[in-house]
Write an enzyme that holds these catalytic residues in place. Sequence first.
Site, PDB file in Angstrom:
ATOM      1  N   LYS A   4      -6.149 -64.094-112.494  1.00  0.00           N
ATOM      2  CA  LYS A   4      -5.431 -65.241-113.041  1.00  0.00           C
ATOM      3  C   LYS A   4      -6.407 -66.242-113.656  1.00  0.00           C
ATOM      4  CE  LYS A   4      -3.057 -69.403-111.606  1.00  0.00           C
ATOM      5  NZ  LYS A   4      -2.623 -70.230-110.478  1.00  0.00           N
ATOM      6  N   ASP A  61       1.036 -66.941-112.862  1.00  0.00           N
ATOM      7  CA  ASP A  61       1.064 -67.952-111.816  1.00  0.00           C
ATOM      8  C   ASP A  61       2.420 -67.895-111.110  1.00  0.00           C
ATOM      9  OD1 ASP A  61       2.855 -69.081-113.566  1.00  0.00           O
ATOM     10  OD2 ASP A  61       1.594 -70.784-114.114  1.00  0.00           O
TER      11      ASP A  61
END
Length: 211
Positions: A124, A142
Amino acid sequence: MEKPQPERVKKILELLDREYGTEYRCYLNHENAWQLLIAVILSAQCTDARVNIVTKDLFQKYDTLEKFANADQAELEKDIHSTGFFRMKAKNIISCARVLMERFNGEVPRTIEELTSLAGVGRKTANVIRGNIYHDPSIVVDTHVKRISRKLGFVQSSDPEKIEYELMEILPKDHWILYNIHIITLGRTICTARKPKCNECFLKEYCPQES
């Protein structure tokens, strides 16, 4: 579950573009790549708004990567205390800064392999850097992207890395970065986790949970 129909995906992306525009923007304040890297590390289990409050003073105190590399961990922990998980974050930030200085000549690397070799950097975080700094097509998964992508029927996995690959298959590359920006905005304003405003949502016609 079958893959979503391309026409439906296209229509949803068009509606997101119309509502939120197609400008790339980052919600974490930064002036360069290493500041963004540190801000993203701080953002784990913390709001972007809180991180921006902390980094306003933090980036003045530690105005070079060298200062982070040579920081006293206990002092840095105090400086970032309000972001939560401050001990691990301080340790990772110092380690990151040192590796960037020693292995990468003070530059934040570009490839996902090099980025994820840094302390505290997962896919991420790596994709945030690749998308915002290098403008390489990247999908950031997310909590908003995970939750809303599943709600729209775009993905079926609950594993962030699997979701990333599932979205790569159905989203055009020119929307990989935009999709994250749009979905964060949608998730914060309309499709909130606790009390989604489904009646106000411009995607309700295309949301399986509303049809």
